[in-house]
Scaffold this active site. Structure first.
Site, PDB file in Angstrom:
ATOM      1  N   THR A  15     -18.796  52.853  27.222  1.00  0.00           N
ATOM      2  CA  THR A  15     -18.349  52.830  25.831  1.00  0.00           C
ATOM      3  C   THR A  15     -19.473  53.078  24.840  1.00  0.00           C
ATOM      4  O   THR A  15     -20.659  52.972  25.172  1.00  0.00           O
ATOM      5  CB  THR A  15     -17.700  51.466  25.503  1.00  0.00           C
ATOM      6  OG1 THR A  15     -18.682  50.435  25.610  1.00  0.00           O
ATOM      7  CG2 THR A  15     -16.537  51.163  26.434  1.00  0.00           C
ATOM      8  N   ASP A  16     -19.054  53.373  23.631  1.00  0.00           N
ATOM      9  CA  ASP A  16     -20.013  53.479  22.533  1.00  0.00           C
ATOM     10  C   ASP A  16     -20.186  52.094  21.897  1.00  0.00           C
ATOM     11  O   ASP A  16     -19.639  51.111  22.398  1.00  0.00           O
ATOM     12  CB  ASP A  16     -19.556  54.522  21.516  1.00  0.00           C
ATOM     13  CG  ASP A  16     -18.215  54.189  20.862  1.00  0.00           C
ATOM     14  OD1 ASP A  16     -17.755  53.028  20.945  1.00  0.00           O
ATOM     15  OD2 ASP A  16     -17.631  55.096  20.257  1.00  0.00           O
ATOM     16  N   ALA A  17     -20.885  52.028  20.801  1.00  0.00           N
ATOM     17  CA  ALA A  17     -21.161  50.738  20.166  1.00  0.00           C
ATOM     18  C   ALA A  17     -19.902  50.023  19.691  1.00  0.00           C
ATOM     19  O   ALA A  17     -19.899  48.812  19.532  1.00  0.00           O
ATOM     20  CB  ALA A  17     -22.124  50.930  18.995  1.00  0.00           C
TER      21      ALA A  17
END
Length: 139
Positions: A15-17
């Site tokens: 995932t991203d942030a």
């Protein structure tokens, strides 16, 4: 077998942030799903290389994102063959969130694979055994 289904859990590394699956991870999930779809037919990509000196390479990949997958979701990837040529094939892979009442289509990956000789990268016809194996994924 008409198609192959496999589940993967979404981990933090995917995932991203914001906890949404990073777009490039869909390609990795698709690769794993294609590998397991072939293995479920009784052979592995390593067999194609070891027995025939041939390999699959991605010739084209197009991704269509429809809804986000998020941290800790279970994604089900469905793989089916849509075209089979002498030295190439086309697979459609759909990504949906598993374990929910509604089967939400999160995206599709349309991928074309070429069969090449490992020694020089030139196109090569699928051996008959592998043509039959791939036909097992016809959708």
């Amino acid at each position: 077998m008409v198609q192959h289904n496999i589940d993967f859990r979404i981990y933090y590394e995917d995932t991203d942030a914001g906890g949404v699956v990073y777009h490039a991870r869909y390609l990795a999930f698709g690769e794993r799903a294609r590998t397991e779809a072939i293995r479920a037919q009784g052979h592995s990509a390593a067999d194609l290389l070891g027995d025939f000196g041939l390999a699959f390479v991605v010739r084209h990949a197009a991704m269509d994102y429809r809804a986000p997958l998020r941290l800790d979701d279970i994604v089900c990837v469905t793989t089916r063959l849509t075209e089979l040529g002498a030295a190439s094939c086309r697979l459609l892979q759909t990504f949906h969130r598993a374990g929910t009442a509604e089967k939400l289509d999160c995206g599709t990956l349309d991928v074309r694979l070429a069969c090449v000789r490992a020694a020089d990268g030139r196109a090569a016809r699928f051996p008959p055994l592998w043509r039959d194996l791939l036909r097992g994924l016809v959708g």
